[in-house]
Design a protein around this motif. Structure first.
Motif, short mmCIF file in Angstrom:
data_model
loop_
_atom_site.label_atom_id
_atom_site.label_comp_id
_atom_site.label_asym_id
_atom_site.label_seq_id
_atom_site.Cartn_x
_atom_site.Cartn_y
_atom_site.Cartn_z
N LYS B 76 24.64 -5.70 -22.91
CA LYS B 76 25.04 -4.29 -22.98
C LYS B 76 24.49 -3.63 -24.23
CE LYS B 76 29.41 -5.17 -23.61
NZ LYS B 76 29.61 -6.61 -23.73
N THR B 77 24.70 -4.29 -25.38
CA THR B 77 24.30 -3.67 -26.63
C THR B 77 22.79 -3.51 -26.71
OG1 THR B 77 26.22 -4.56 -27.73
CG2 THR B 77 24.43 -3.87 -29.13
N ASP B 208 28.74 2.65 -27.93
CA ASP B 208 28.86 1.20 -27.71
C ASP B 208 30.18 0.71 -28.28
OD1 ASP B 208 28.49 -1.45 -27.25
OD2 ASP B 208 26.76 -1.70 -28.57
MG LIG Z 1 28.04 -5.56 -27.63
#
Ligand SMILES: [Mg+2]
Ligand SMILES: Nc1ncnc2c1ncn2[C@@H]1O[C@H](COP(=O)(O)OP(=O)(O)OP(=O)(O)O)[C@@H](O)[C@H]1O
Ligand code: SF4
Ligand code: SF4
Lengths: 273, 703
Positions: B76-77, B208
């Motif tokens: 995701k990051t 995030d």
């Molecule tokens: Mg992350």
């Protein structure tokens, strides 16, 4: 990658210097003290690769022997100053409260006086000599260890590390010597390499000023000073010990940077986990 | 092969897979603000290039919020970083495309990216503190973020900065301009960062885990604010999180990623009720709020895959309970259902229902017998405990005091779970530390099995010390990273002495297997274990001495939902086997509801409500408890707590909660409410306790 090479080169230089110091008697072809009045102030030649000085002593031999004082005095100062700094830092960080306040002030005062002024004053009063040099270098060096260890111990205390040990009934002794000191060791070693290069430089400076070891002991700082007046005619007397000193400092710093980088990376990657 | 093309659009329901080239069923693909297609990101590692993101596609339209959900390490990051042009040095895009308002962002050089970020893309990360410069005032940093034309005139720039902060819901924005970051709470800081991110009116905001480090009450407020900015500024928002509950009610669509691949995506409401992919199902089932009390939660086995793992078939197969032929040999094909799509060979067919059961509306409860008379004596008690921390330092400085415990009474029943709930800073950890005897109270008594622990004799104290153990939120900081796992767990016994080396080793290994660590873990060091495994180690170590009381301080909050579920299961099982009392300190109501028999709710150093956990958390009597319940992620937000607790250095007169209480009256400002019996063995410190849950807009009881 470049860092790895630099570290290796630095370590190599330091190792070579140590070997020279320890096995000087086996490595040097001539005695550093024997004077040859017929061969004074000779330039580099096959017989004397680095030339001879004003009383005809072999400069190469003297450079080799001359590594003993900086390395020996430097290591002794690092061990003594490190021991004092680590012990006080541990106590300061662990006990906290007024102990920490008092020790912190002492370290601040110590750091606020320029090392060279303190050293000059002390040596002028007590006289030179190896022991005095070691004491002066250790006395000006301990606050760095103190700070590093203190802040490490404080973060271990606030970060539950110490609490986690005290709930399983670990003694203070165990917490300090089995956990905190080994945990701080990588940082202490990095600090020690920096302190070592500082001690070597300061020793050379003091001897150069005539406050450290006394002639005729072979010592780089002393040699630079004694050859200074001859610089125009016989440059080799000062320049070669000077180069040796610069090389050693470079080696220590390259190695120290590499070490600091490794330790930093290890703790950081640890934190990331 | 994980890519797919954009051509064609799946229609109708449950269209069967037509190979890997099935379109993402995205409604606004044409006008998207952000369009990511088939993005692959590699990370340089010792063995070569490892693919961390393997063909992620998603799009976010103007005024749309899209959730990107997955476990830690799912990529995701990295995806978010790539979208902002901020990939770390060792990572780079292998292939794919990122278009921001039509601009091909991957073709940009550094300057191009800087311009794009300055004008079009705002970024918010998890740790607000690190996004701000600690040495500059909030004002100068917000002004710095304003567009150039607004910065010319200093007075005007100040005005704009203040109004930005006001938009972000910061009270007294003008005064805040002169504050430094460390003077603000985490929630306020995150608002500042968001205000800065939208200062130049970007088209896209990438957030995030923007609320992971925050309290539930603040989490809800921040997400509400993001939602408001989204609609007011017509902002496209990409919200990245590991917690599906956070995107519920907020993101229009949600994309679920696993091992760097999209496994399912669709409208969020549908995804939460009718998940298809087994991983989405497992993520939802791991949420404790859904499950009956102490029913087993974890349906995801094992750990998330490592980067260097290769998969022939479905990457989730090694952990999937529904895996069978051909899951581990052939990659599943995309299936399209209306506007959703997923790739799973054996999808879930039954709907799951909502994520969080709403707290039931309480009818006035029929009086039941007095619980306390029948219950056995508590294992530990706190009696009128007070603790004030001096802050501000120096020998000469005037010192301020923060009251962490202002007269706390607490009974900890033996062999049961007691929850301690409350927002950050309310004093939960202090109470835990006082109970564990690692903190000395200013006044009051800490009793263990009837004896005051601070007046025990030396030998009695040594015996007591082993009976009470602590578990920490961040096990890594509490464990010696030079020791092996086995040595860490054995250490308490080594210190205790009197056992042979073999006995100690066997006991340590027994405990390690009890917490689910096999012999391959015994020789490892903390740096070589994951967060979940570390928490198992610290549990094992805490249980080595067979304590009667375990104080667990936020043991789950550094873990992903699926790991939380496993540790919760483990706690239930260990407690069943070894019979110890647990005090679970948490800000997570659902965890407490799932696990605890009794609960005490704290606010600003006081217990405001205490009693049976299932009763209180279904029908709270104190307005604060009710507010906390209404702030749960996934609830619709009616009756959510407003603002943040006031400064603990100058608490309000009377009831400390009155500044945020919707029911405060004059009496509340002058008289401190004491805990009193409000029925069913529950006690609340409120002059006007609720009769029915406030979510129903309930009637009030007057006294
Ligand atoms: Mg992350
Ligand atoms: N700079 C980097 N160097 C090496 N590996 C990296 C780097 N950045 C990310 N990774 C690895 O890439 C994978 C995906 O990372 P990413 O941080 O995007 O996952 P995530 O789902 O956001 O995790 P978390 O929720 O923990 O932040 C992880 O296995 C991570 O270890
Ligand atoms: S494809 Fe198979 S292994 Fe993968 S999630 Fe679906 S059922 Fe499980
Ligand atoms: S005492 Fe008053 S202010 Fe406090 S919670 Fe009750 S109603 Fe609200």
């Amino acid at each position: 990658m470049a860092g790895e090479w630099a570290g290796l080169v630095g370590a190599g230089i330091v190792v070579v210097a140590c070997v020279l110091a320890i096995f000087a008697a086996q490595i040097a072809r001539q005695s550093p003290d024997s004077q040859h009045l017929l061969q004074v102030l000779q330039g580099p030649s096959a017989q004397h690769p680095l030339g001879t000085d004003e009383v005809g002593r072999d400069v190469l031999s003297r450079v080799i022997y001359g590594s003993r004082i900086p390395l020996g005095v430097g290591s002794a100062a690092v061990v003594l100053g490190g021991a004092i700094g680590v012990a006080l830092g541990m106590i300061s960080g662990y006990v906290g409260r007024w102990v920490d306040a008092v020790l912190g002030r002492v370290a601040d005062i110590q750091l606020s006086i320029p090392a060279i002024i303190l050293a000059v004053a002390f040596l002028a009063l007590r006289g030179g000599g190896l022991l005095s040099l070691v004491v002066v270098l250790a006395a000006t060096g301990w606050p760095t260890y103190y700070r590093v260890v203190r802040s490490h111990v404080i973060s271990a205390r606030t970060g539950n590390f110490v609490t986690a040990l005290s709930v399983i009934a670990a003694s203070h002794w165990r917490i300090m010597f089995r956990h905190l000191i080994p945990d701080a060791l990588p940082l202490v070693v990095v600090t020690a390499t920096l302190d070592f290069s500082r001690a070597v430089l300061l020793e050379a400076g003091l001897s150069y000023l005539g406050l450290g070891v006394q002639p005729p002991t072979p010592d780089w700082g002393l040699m630079v000073a004694s050859g200074q007046t001859q610089l125009a005619g016989a440059w080799w007397i000062s320049v070669f010990p000077g180069i040796a000193l610069v090389l050693l400092l470079l080696g220590i710093n390259l190695f120290g940077d590499w070490l600091a980088d490794r330790v930093g990376r290890r703790t950081r990657s640890g934190v990331l986990q | 092969m994980t890519g797919f093309s954009v051509s064609g659009r799946g229609a109708g329901s449950a269209a069967s897979g037509t190979g890997n080239a099935v379109a993402p069923a995205q409604p606004q693909a044409g006008a998207a603000t952000l369009a990511v297609e088939n993005l692959r990101i590699g990370v340089a590692a010792r063995g070569g290039l490892l693919e961390a993101v393997k063909g992620v596609s998603l799009s976010v339209g103007p005024g749309e919020m899209v959730g990107l959900v997955g476990e830690s390490g799912s990529g995701k990051t990295l995806t978010a970083m790539a979208v902002c042009g901020l990939l770390p040095p060792r990572a780079h895009v292998i292939s794919g495309s990122i278009r921001i308002r039509g601009t091909d962002a991957l073709g940009l050089n550094r300057r191009g990216w800087e311009q794009l970020r300055a004008g079009q893309v705002g970024v918010v990360f998890q740790d607000a503190m690190s996004a701000l410069n600690p040495r500059l005032t909030i004002g100068s940093q917000v002004m710095e973020a304003l567009p150039a034309e607004l910065r010319h005139n200093r007075a005007e720039a100040k005005e704009h900065a203040a109004s930005l902060l006001a938009d972000a819901g910061i009270p007294h924005p003008r005064e805040r301009l002169g504050s430094y970051p460390h003077e603000l709470s985490g929630g306020l800081l995150q608002r500042v960062v968001i205000a800065m991110a939208v200062a130049r009116r970007p088209a896209l905001l990438v957030a995030d885990e923007p609320t992971t480090a925050l309290d539930v009450s603040v989490q809800g407020q921040i997400l509400d604010m993001l939602d408001r900015l989204r609609s007011e500024l017509n902002l496209a928002v990409l919200l990245i999180t590991h917690d599906l509950r956070l995107v519920q009610h907020r993101a229009a669509r949600t994309v679920v990623v696993y091992a760097g691949e999209v496994v399912e995506e669709g409208p969020t409401a549908e995804l939460a009720e009718r998940p298809h992919h087994r991983y989405t199902v497992a993520l939802l089932e791991a949420i404790p709020g859904r499950a009956p009390r102490r029913a087993p939660l974890a349906s995801i086995q094992g750990d998330p895959p490592r980067l260097d793992q290769r998969f022939e078939g479905c990457p989730f197969a090694p952990r999937c309970s529904a895996a069978s032929d051909p899951c581990s040999t052939a990659p599943p094909l995309w299936q399209v259902v209306a506007t959703a799509r997923y790739r799973c060979w054996h999808p879930q067919t039954e709907p799951l229902g909502g994520i969080v059961p709403r707290p039931q509306v309480a009818s006035p409860r029929p009086p039941t017998g007095d619980h306390s008379s029948a219950s056995p004596p508590p294992v530990a008690e706190l009696v009128d405990l007070r603790k004030t921390y001096r802050i501000g330092g120096g020998l000469t400085h005037l010192r301020a005091g923060v009251t962490a415990a202002a007269g706390v009474d607490l009974d900890v029943p033996a062999d049961a779970f007691t929850g301690l709930l409350g927002e950050s800073g309310c004093g939960k950890t202090t109470i835990g530390r006082l109970l564990a005897g690692v903190e000395h109270p200013d006044s009051g008594a800490v009793r263990f099995e009837g004896a005051e622990i601070w007046s025990l004799s030396r030998t009695a104290r040594a015996a007591w010390r082993r009976q009470v153990q602590l578990v920490f939120q961040d096990p890594y900081s509490a464990l010696d990273r030079r020791m092996t796992v086995e040595a860490i767990v054995a250490e308490p016994l080594v210190i205790q002495g009197g056992l042979r080396r073999r006995e100690i080793r066997d006991r340590a290994r027994q405990l390690l297997s009890d917490v689910g660590l096999t012999h391959q873990h015994w020789g490892r060091r903390p740096t070589e274990l994951s967060g979940g495994q570390l928490q198992r180690v610290s549990l094992a170590r805490a249980l080595t001495l067979a304590p009667k009381l375990l104080v667990a301080d936020e043991p789950l909050s550094s873990l992903d939902v699926s790991l939380q579920a496993k540790i919760l299961d483990l706690l239930v099982e260990l407690q069943r086997r070894y019979h110890f009392a647990t005090v679970l300190i948490s800000h997570d109501i659902e965890v407490v509801r799932y696990l605890c028999d009794r609960v005490s709710v704290m606010y600003m150093g006081r217990i405001v409500e205490t009693g049976d956990a299932s009763l209180i958390l279904a029908a709270p009597r104190h307005p604060y408890t009710a507010g906390l319940l209404a702030s749960l992620p996934g609830s619709d937000g009616n009756g959510r707590l407003r603002g943040e607790p006031p400064s603990a250095m100058s608490p309000p007169s009377g009831c400390a909660f009155r500044t945020r209480c919707p029911y405060a009256q004059e009496r509340c400002a002058v008289e401190i409410p004491q805990l009193w019996d409000v029925g069913d063995g529950g006690r609340a410190a409120c002059h006007f306790p609720l009769v029915t849950a406030p979510l129903a807009g309930g009637a009030r009881e007057t006294t």
